[in-house]
Design a protein around this motif. Structure first.
Motif, mmCIF file in Angstrom:
data_model
loop_
_atom_site.group_PDB
_atom_site.id
_atom_site.type_symbol
_atom_site.label_atom_id
_atom_site.label_comp_id
_atom_site.label_asym_id
_atom_site.label_seq_id
_atom_site.Cartn_x
_atom_site.Cartn_y
_atom_site.Cartn_z
ATOM 1 N N GLU A 1 0.768 -1.168 0.054
ATOM 2 C CA GLU A 1 0.111 0.235 -0.094
ATOM 3 C C GLU A 1 0.875 1.102 -0.090
ATOM 4 O O GLU A 1 1.980 1.187 0.639
ATOM 5 C CB GLU A 1 -0.915 -0.103 1.172
ATOM 6 N N LYS A 2 0.550 2.444 -0.561
ATOM 7 C CA LYS A 2 1.088 3.593 -0.793
ATOM 8 C C LYS A 2 0.188 4.740 -0.454
ATOM 9 O O LYS A 2 -0.749 4.670 -1.081
ATOM 10 C CB LYS A 2 1.742 3.530 -1.935
ATOM 11 N N HIS A 3 0.435 5.405 0.299
ATOM 12 C CA HIS A 3 -0.593 6.673 0.539
ATOM 13 C C HIS A 3 0.401 8.128 0.998
ATOM 14 O O HIS A 3 1.313 7.899 1.413
ATOM 15 C CB HIS A 3 -1.444 6.594 1.775
ATOM 16 N N ARG A 4 -0.345 9.139 0.280
ATOM 17 C CA ARG A 4 0.409 10.511 0.598
ATOM 18 C C ARG A 4 -0.090 10.587 1.854
ATOM 19 O O ARG A 4 -1.598 10.437 2.405
ATOM 20 C CB ARG A 4 -0.258 11.304 -0.328
ATOM 21 N N VAL A 5 0.403 11.348 2.834
ATOM 22 C CA VAL A 5 0.091 11.756 3.920
ATOM 23 C C VAL A 5 -0.911 12.749 3.907
ATOM 24 O O VAL A 5 -0.891 13.601 2.927
ATOM 25 C CB VAL A 5 1.248 12.329 5.006
ATOM 26 N N GLU A 6 -2.148 12.815 4.422
ATOM 27 C CA GLU A 6 -3.168 13.987 4.479
ATOM 28 C C GLU A 6 -3.103 14.734 5.831
ATOM 29 O O GLU A 6 -3.463 13.983 6.712
ATOM 30 C CB GLU A 6 -4.325 13.371 4.105
ATOM 31 N N ARG A 7 -2.984 15.969 5.675
ATOM 32 C CA ARG A 7 -3.123 16.699 6.797
ATOM 33 C C ARG A 7 -4.911 16.673 7.306
ATOM 34 O O ARG A 7 -5.378 17.329 6.660
ATOM 35 C CB ARG A 7 -2.932 18.215 6.936
ATOM 36 N N PRO A 8 -4.867 16.078 8.644
ATOM 37 C CA PRO A 8 -6.351 16.191 9.239
ATOM 38 C C PRO A 8 -6.688 17.532 9.499
ATOM 39 O O PRO A 8 -6.060 18.497 9.693
ATOM 40 C CB PRO A 8 -6.123 15.124 10.268
ATOM 41 N N GLU A 9 -8.113 17.545 9.556
ATOM 42 C CA GLU A 9 -8.646 18.714 10.034
ATOM 43 C C GLU A 9 -8.577 19.032 11.638
ATOM 44 O O GLU A 9 -8.400 19.979 12.131
ATOM 45 C CB GLU A 9 -10.178 19.046 9.715
ATOM 46 N N ARG A 10 -8.622 17.893 12.511
ATOM 47 C CA ARG A 10 -8.336 17.893 13.640
ATOM 48 C C ARG A 10 -7.405 16.521 14.153
ATOM 49 O O ARG A 10 -7.545 15.778 13.438
ATOM 50 C CB ARG A 10 -9.680 17.495 14.250
ATOM 51 N N LYS B 1 -2.186 25.774 9.231
ATOM 52 C CA LYS B 1 -1.318 25.841 8.271
ATOM 53 C C LYS B 1 0.054 25.671 8.969
ATOM 54 O O LYS B 1 0.940 25.167 8.372
ATOM 55 C CB LYS B 1 -1.330 27.281 7.459
ATOM 56 N N ASP B 2 0.202 26.453 9.976
ATOM 57 C CA ASP B 2 1.563 26.404 10.575
ATOM 58 C C ASP B 2 1.777 25.827 12.071
ATOM 59 O O ASP B 2 2.491 26.076 12.860
ATOM 60 C CB ASP B 2 2.176 27.863 10.623
ATOM 61 N N GLY B 3 0.742 25.058 12.373
ATOM 62 C CA GLY B 3 0.855 24.499 13.994
ATOM 63 C C GLY B 3 -0.615 23.943 14.274
ATOM 64 O O GLY B 3 -1.380 23.574 13.201
ATOM 65 N N VAL B 4 -0.909 23.867 15.344
ATOM 66 C CA VAL B 4 -2.358 23.296 15.614
ATOM 67 C C VAL B 4 -2.717 23.933 16.868
ATOM 68 O O VAL B 4 -1.961 24.671 17.724
ATOM 69 C CB VAL B 4 -2.196 21.704 16.310
ATOM 70 N N ILE C 1 -1.671 27.344 21.036
ATOM 71 C CA ILE C 1 -1.258 26.955 19.711
ATOM 72 C C ILE C 1 0.297 26.479 19.889
ATOM 73 O O ILE C 1 0.865 26.988 20.559
ATOM 74 C CB ILE C 1 -0.965 28.183 18.734
ATOM 75 N N ILE C 2 0.270 25.466 19.387
ATOM 76 C CA ILE C 2 1.496 24.593 19.176
ATOM 77 C C ILE C 2 2.160 24.725 17.772
ATOM 78 O O ILE C 2 1.420 24.205 17.065
ATOM 79 C CB ILE C 2 1.584 22.924 19.714
ATOM 80 N N ARG C 3 3.385 25.217 17.557
ATOM 81 C CA ARG C 3 3.811 25.398 16.017
ATOM 82 C C ARG C 3 4.973 24.307 16.068
ATOM 83 O O ARG C 3 5.370 24.162 15.081
ATOM 84 C CB ARG C 3 4.278 26.913 16.047
ATOM 85 N N LYS C 4 5.907 23.927 17.057
ATOM 86 C CA LYS C 4 7.056 22.964 16.851
ATOM 87 C C LYS C 4 7.062 22.218 17.944
ATOM 88 O O LYS C 4 6.294 22.256 19.006
ATOM 89 C CB LYS C 4 8.020 23.872 16.848
#
Ligand SMILES: [Zn+2]
Length: 152
Positions: free
Chosen positions: A93-102, A130-133, A141-144
């Protein structure tokens, strides 16, 4: 066999995380909870030349397939990553990672007074920016350093 196929097909069973941004491989291992003590066989390529990214890291983990929550957190530090599940030396299987909304129940909020803190009943929940959660409860906010915020 191309060089690329060689690189991803050398393990019998496990996961190859390809197209990780250069320099992020060790953070990937931290997210997967791999520090070597658990005996997992891991190979890491750092700063491998890549057409798509310029340079990339490649992480090969033997005998293990990633959970969806691991992939969700991985997407925060390696949004371009490709996950190859290897079975019997073949890419099954091969998948691109997708950014989840949550991301729910994976990361710990860095605000010590957050309702999701220790001994509190609420599951952690972060909105992916876009740049964190952002914690949906207290807006922290956590950015890194996501790896440092993974719940055990
Ligand atoms: Zn919070």
């Amino acid at each position: 066999m191309t060089d690329r196929e060689l690189r991803v097909s050398k393990i019998e069973n496990g996961t190859v995380i390809d197209h990780v941004a250069g320099g992020q491989a060790l953070n990937v291992l931290a997210i997967l909870g791999i520090d070597g003590s658990e005996g997992t066989v891991v190979s890491v390529g750092v700063n491998v030349p890549s057409d798509r990214l310029g340079r990339k890291d490649v992480v090969k983990v033997e005998g293990r397939e990633l959970s969806q929550s691991e992939v969700d957190v991985l997407s925060l530090i390696a949004p371009e990553a490709t996950i190859n599940i290897i079975r019997n030396y073949e890419v099954a299987e091969k998948h691109r990672v997708e950014r989840p909304e949550r991301v729910v129940g994976v990361l710990q909020c860095s605000n010590p007074n957050c309702i999701t803190g220790e001994n509190e009943p609420a599951d952690t929940e972060f909105e992916v920016l876009k740049d964190g959660v952002r914690c949906v409860y207290c807006d922290t906010i956590i950015r890194k350093d996501f790896a440092d915020h993974i719940l055990a």
